[in-house]
Design an enzyme around this catalytic site. Structure first.
Site, PDB file in Angstrom:
ATOM      1  CG  ASP A  74       0.035  -3.918 -16.386  1.00  0.00           C
ATOM      2  OD1 ASP A  74       0.570  -4.464 -17.361  1.00  0.00           O
ATOM      3  OD2 ASP A  74      -0.171  -4.505 -15.309  1.00  0.00           O
TER       4      ASP A  74
ATOM      5  CG  HIS B  99      -0.432  -8.017 -16.941  1.00  0.00           C
ATOM      6  ND1 HIS B  99      -0.136  -7.115 -15.952  1.00  0.00           N
ATOM      7  CD2 HIS B  99      -0.529  -9.229 -16.346  1.00  0.00           C
ATOM      8  CE1 HIS B  99      -0.045  -7.759 -14.807  1.00  0.00           C
ATOM      9  NE2 HIS B  99      -0.274  -9.038 -15.013  1.00  0.00           N
TER      10      HIS B  99
ATOM     11  CB  SER C  25      -0.148  -9.329 -11.751  1.00  0.00           C
ATOM     12  OG  SER C  25      -0.004 -10.506 -12.465  1.00  0.00           O
TER      13      SER C  25
END
Ligand code: NAG
Ligand code: CA
Ligand code: CA
Ligand code: CA
Ligand code: CA
Length: 607
Positions: free
Chosen positions: A160, A201, A375
């Protein structure tokens, strides 16, 4: 646009929810194969003397009486293997023949779970509704923790935008060997901090998998004792080289990679991994994890608002990735959710603003209850798969997909397209096989008989240009390579490779129907895809035929669902079947599917 669409979804799902009440309340066979141990209970008429005589005669050790009345005795044999899937026939025969033996029973393993659940004491655990028993059914993770599993010894890496490795809920599980920074080419994947915190994230996804439990901070990760790494690769220029390097970082050390990215979710992109990244997947599944195969857990996509279809995304649609969709707390379809035939399973995530979201670690050593989207679903699945791998570390990448198919169920998930396939499993393009249940996954992982090597049967069907009619079916009677070494009796993945031109690509709906009558939509209409490029050897994938017998008539359906004057030409159509020669539906109870068709007892939790 968002509110209108959300309202539509809600209306749809409410109506459908009522229609689904019937088929959802099915029973599930939870029986498992008995495992025999080397001890027997024996009832003899003349008490201790007789038990001693038996023990001497047959080579048992007499462990004494079971009740104080001296009728039942506990005998153990040293020469018998500790755990066996079959009873010891020799002793059975001898005990049966002995006239003084009134009754006997070889003992089997009884796995018993302490009723007291192991509940983490973290302050935000009460907000982790998807695993704290607030919602029924939830991901059923408490039950697995109560068996002493927590991801110990399993290594997960989140590919990520980095990972805040010194976060109070992550540092104890942080694994530098499972981490790298391919944006700056250094070993430290610490995120780049910006005023808008856009690089939060990866840290959020990492906490879902392996946030520390019982440390008086934030919540708990699904596999709270797993080691967690982060690969920083989304915060910069992305190339085939960078993707391939990220996906092949330490394949003998990292067991599970979790990825929540792919081509643009704009509803008009058709794009997949490049040559090197495809090679990285191939090497991962053949050589990774000592040859058992790396587990690539993938988010299905966030393009719901653009009517995107995850079968136009070559990462999530790869057979090598285990694709995960999302549902809301209420079992509704989230507005961002993308439907497609390659999704295998579903976990919880966010929905509309009033739906609760996912609790996890956040940048700046903080905690958030606002993690959202598809996600957020993939890391929950990655954590559950880490628990299953701890229970049975010898599972191959295909074993895990078989288990996930069997451990997912429609539960209360609402969609208009639930269908029963040819082996009696319910499957949907929105949810794959349904909501993943960690308890079931772990139970089945323990007793899973290894899947035989993967066979691939390639069937070229169309190779001369054929005009595409407004509604067209291409039928082919297939032997599934019968008579050859790659004969397939039970399907796993099915691919359709197509080359075609079309005046407006997004208007063409493509479907595939199996000999057992299962119809899977390979791509639904995508109103924003106005491309005139067609499909150039594009590979569509479906998981909906899992365990079916592929012999017989396959039907490819092409249908113009848009502009009346659309035209096109089909140049090439190849059917690719994957699976084994084993009849998977004939496996003994406990290792076979918990199919609806086979009935069985209703589980104790009363779904
Ligand atoms: C397919 O071919 C096999 C073998 O030739 C035949 O037995 C079967 O009936 C055929 N099935 C269909 C649906 O045509
Ligand atoms: Ca760095
Ligand atoms: Ca914690
Ligand atoms: Ca997409
Ligand atoms: Ca996939």
């Amino acid at each position: 646009m968002l509110p209108a669409r959300t309202a539509l979804w809600l209306r749809l799902t409410l109506v459908l929810g009522l229609a689904l009440v019937g088929p959802v309340t099915v029973g599930w066979a939870l029986a498992r194969a008995p495992i025999y141990v080397s001890s027997w209970a024996v009832r003899v008429s003349q008490g201790y003397q007789e038990a001693e005589r038996l023990a001497r005669k047959f080579g048992f050790v007499n462990l004494g009486q079971i009740f104080p009345d001296g009728q039942y005795f506990h005998l153990r044999h040293r020469g018998v293997v500790q755990h066996s899937l079959t009873p010891h026939w020799g002793h059975r025969l001898r005990l049966k023949k002995d006239p003084k033996v009134q009754w006997f029973q070889q003992q089997t393993l009884r796995r018993r779970v302490k009723r007291s659940l192991v509940v983490p004491t973290d302050p935000w655990f009460s907000k982790q509704w998807y695993m704290n028993n607030q919602v029924q059914p939830d991901l059923n993770i408490l039950q697995v923790w109560s068996q002493g599993l927590s991801g110990q010894g399993i290594v997960v890496s989140v590919l990520d935008d980095g990972i805040e490795k010194d976060h109070p809920d992550l540092w104890a599980n942080y694994d530098p060997l499972a981490s790298y920074d391919f944006n700056d080419y250094d070993p430290d994947p610490q995120p780049r901090y910006t005023p808008s915190d856009e690089n939060r994230h990866g840290t959020r996804c990492a906490g879902e998998v392996a946030a520390k439990a019982n440390n008086r901070f934030c919540g708990a990760g699904v596999a709270y004792n797993a080691r967690i790494g982060g690969v920083r690769m989304l915060d910069g220029t992305i190339t085939d080289v960078i993707e391939a390097q990220s996906l092949s970082l330490q394949p003998q050390h990292i067991h599970i990679y979790s990825a929540s990215w792919g081509p643009e979710d704009d509803g008009r992109t058709v794009e997949g991994p490049g040559i090197l990244t495809r090679e990285a997947f191939r090497r991962g599944v053949t050589k990774g994890r000592g040859g058992l195969g790396t587990l690539f857990i993938w988010a299905s996509g966030n393009g719901g608002l653009h009517y995107d279809n995850c079968n136009c995304d070559g990462y999530t649609n790869s057979i090598h990735t285990l694709s995960v969709g999302s549902t809301t707390q209420q079992g509704h379809l989230p507005w961002y959710s993308e439907a497609c035939a390659s999704t295998l399973t579903t976990t919880y995530s966010s929905g509309v603003a009033t739906d609760p979201q996912i609790v996890t670690t956040d940048l700046h050593h903080r905690c958030t209850d606002k993690h959202t989207g598809t996600s957020a679903s993939a890391p929950l699945a990655a954590g559950m798969i880490a628990l299953a791998l701890e229970a049975n570390p010898f599972l191959t990448w295909r074993d895990m997909q078989h288990l996930v198919v069997r451990a997912s169920r429609p539960a209360q998930l609402q969609a208009e397209d639930w269908r029963t396939n040819g082996v009696g499993r319910q499957v949907s393009h929105h949810y794959g096989y349904g909501l993943l249940d960690a308890g079931l996954l772990v139970d089945m992982a323990r007793s899973w008989l290894p899947t035989q090597p993967q066979k691939k049967c390639v069937i070229p069907i169309v190779h001369t240009p054929t005009p595409i009619l407004p509604l067209m079916h291409v039928r082919k009677n297939v032997s599934a390579c019968a008579g050859h070494a790659n004969y397939i009796r039970s399907l796993e993945h099915v691919q359709v490779q197509l080359s075609l031109s079309y005046s407006r690509r997004g208007d063409l709906e493509i479907s595939l129907t199996s000999p057992m009558g299962t119809r899977s939509t390979l791509v639904a209409i995508r109103p924003f895809d106005i491309s005139g490029q067609g499909y150039d050897n594009w590979i569509f994938m479906s998981t909906h035929f899992w365990d079916e017998d592929p012999r017989g008539l396959w039907t490819l359906g092409l249908e113009n669902k848009g502009y009346y004057f659309n035209t096109g030409t089909l140049y090439r159509y190849t059917l690719l079947l994957y699976g084994t020669a084993e009849d998977m539906t004939a496996r003994p109870t406990g290792s076979q599917c918990a199919c609806v068709a086979r009935g069985g007892q209703v589980g104790g939790r009363g779904w």
